[in-house]
Design a protein around this motif. Structure first.
Motif, PDB file in Angstrom:
ATOM      1  N   HIS A 186     151.631 -11.088 130.032  1.00 61.76           N
ATOM      2  CA  HIS A 186     150.642 -10.936 128.974  1.00 61.76           C
ATOM      3  C   HIS A 186     150.740  -9.577 128.291  1.00 61.76           C
ATOM      4  O   HIS A 186     150.890  -8.552 128.945  1.00 61.76           O
ATOM      5  CB  HIS A 186     149.228 -11.096 129.547  1.00 61.76           C
ATOM      6  CG  HIS A 186     148.864 -12.512 129.832  1.00 61.76           C
ATOM      7  ND1 HIS A 186     148.072 -12.895 130.880  1.00 61.76           N
ATOM      8  CD2 HIS A 186     149.200 -13.655 129.187  1.00 61.76           C
ATOM      9  CE1 HIS A 186     147.928 -14.210 130.875  1.00 61.76           C
ATOM     10  NE2 HIS A 186     148.618 -14.705 129.863  1.00 61.76           N
ATOM     11  N   HIS A 218     154.551 -16.603 132.831  1.00 66.98           N
ATOM     12  CA  HIS A 218     154.646 -15.739 131.655  1.00 66.98           C
ATOM     13  C   HIS A 218     153.840 -14.471 131.883  1.00 66.98           C
ATOM     14  O   HIS A 218     152.994 -14.403 132.759  1.00 66.98           O
ATOM     15  CB  HIS A 218     154.179 -16.473 130.391  1.00 66.98           C
ATOM     16  CG  HIS A 218     152.726 -16.865 130.398  1.00 66.98           C
ATOM     17  ND1 HIS A 218     152.265 -17.983 131.040  1.00 66.98           N
ATOM     18  CD2 HIS A 218     151.641 -16.283 129.852  1.00 66.98           C
ATOM     19  CE1 HIS A 218     150.952 -18.074 130.868  1.00 66.98           C
ATOM     20  NE2 HIS A 218     150.533 -17.050 130.152  1.00 66.98           N
ATOM     21  N   HIS A 229     143.703 -17.736 125.317  1.00 64.51           N
ATOM     22  CA  HIS A 229     143.034 -17.188 126.479  1.00 64.51           C
ATOM     23  C   HIS A 229     141.543 -17.032 126.215  1.00 64.51           C
ATOM     24  O   HIS A 229     141.013 -15.919 126.251  1.00 64.51           O
ATOM     25  CB  HIS A 229     143.676 -15.845 126.860  1.00 64.51           C
ATOM     26  CG  HIS A 229     145.172 -15.915 126.938  1.00 64.51           C
ATOM     27  ND1 HIS A 229     145.974 -15.728 125.856  1.00 64.51           N
ATOM     28  CD2 HIS A 229     146.000 -16.180 127.968  1.00 64.51           C
ATOM     29  CE1 HIS A 229     147.248 -15.856 126.211  1.00 64.51           C
ATOM     30  NE2 HIS A 229     147.293 -16.141 127.489  1.00 64.51           N
ATOM     31  N   ASP A 239     150.872 -14.192 124.993  1.00 64.64           N
ATOM     32  CA  ASP A 239     151.843 -14.507 126.029  1.00 64.64           C
ATOM     33  C   ASP A 239     153.154 -13.794 125.731  1.00 64.64           C
ATOM     34  O   ASP A 239     153.556 -13.673 124.574  1.00 64.64           O
ATOM     35  CB  ASP A 239     152.094 -16.018 126.082  1.00 64.64           C
ATOM     36  CG  ASP A 239     150.916 -16.754 126.692  1.00 64.64           C
ATOM     37  OD1 ASP A 239     150.058 -16.103 127.306  1.00 64.64           O
ATOM     38  OD2 ASP A 239     150.861 -17.985 126.542  1.00 64.64           O
ATOM     39  N   ASP A 267     143.497 -19.626 130.786  1.00 63.12           N
ATOM     40  CA  ASP A 267     144.847 -19.817 130.266  1.00 63.12           C
ATOM     41  C   ASP A 267     145.322 -21.227 130.608  1.00 63.12           C
ATOM     42  O   ASP A 267     145.300 -21.621 131.773  1.00 63.12           O
ATOM     43  CB  ASP A 267     145.766 -18.777 130.949  1.00 63.12           C
ATOM     44  CG  ASP A 267     147.068 -18.576 130.212  1.00 63.12           C
ATOM     45  OD1 ASP A 267     147.421 -19.443 129.381  1.00 63.12           O
ATOM     46  OD2 ASP A 267     147.735 -17.561 130.468  1.00 63.12           O
TER      47      ASP A 267
HETATM   48 ZN   LIG Z   1     148.814 -16.614 128.965  1.00 61.75          ZN
END
Ligand SMILES: [Zn+2]
Length: 145
Positions: A91, A89, A35, A102, A83
């Motif tokens: 975080h 997903h 990220h 993730d 991302d």
């Molecule tokens: Zn992510």
């Protein structure tokens, strides 16, 4: 690991012209895999291409976001991060070191789905649920922490 052909395919699948800048930015996001902020991406690219302008990188990032090749992630500190993982997903966000990890859990997704089926929100149709779970990693994973 992503290779040049994959990067080309990803860009052209979205109808984007394949340019060296777009390839580099996309590659940086996959390689950094944490990220990254725009600044992280710029300094990564400058290792091999010292003359790349930050404006160029920002423009490419916007295009990639618009075309859904990457997603924006906003942290509690208000820094924009990017991302490359498009699958749903959640975080885990570390308040102390700003690290984002993730979090994938089919069990959690299942629970959320059931919950909102049973507890529908008035006048609102849910498209997607992404949790931002903030806390502290016991062992910090940020290299500069
Ligand atoms: Zn992510």
């Amino acid at each position: 690991m992503i290779n040049t052909i994959d990067l080309r395919d990803k860009l052209s699948a979205k109808g984007l012209r394949v340019t060296p800048q777009r390839m580099r930015v996309l590659e940086a996001i996959y390689k950094l895999n944490n990220h990254p902020t725009a600044e992280n991406i710029i300094s990564y690219i400058r290792k091999s291409d010292p003359n790349v302008g930050s404006g160029t990188v920002y423009n490419v990032l916007e295009t990639l976001v618009e075309k859904n090749l990457i997603k924006k992630v906003k942290t509690e500190k208000d820094a924009m991060r990017y991302d490359g993982v498009l699958e749903n997903h959640h975080h885990l966000y570390c308040i102390e070191c700003d690290y984002i990890e993730d979090f994938v859990s089919e069990k959690l997704d299942g629970l959320l789905k059931v919950f909102f089926e049973e507890n529908q929100i008035d006048n609102f149709i849910i498209d997607n649920i992404k949790l931002n779970i903030s806390g502290n990693f016991i062992i910090h994973k940020n290299q500069n922490h």
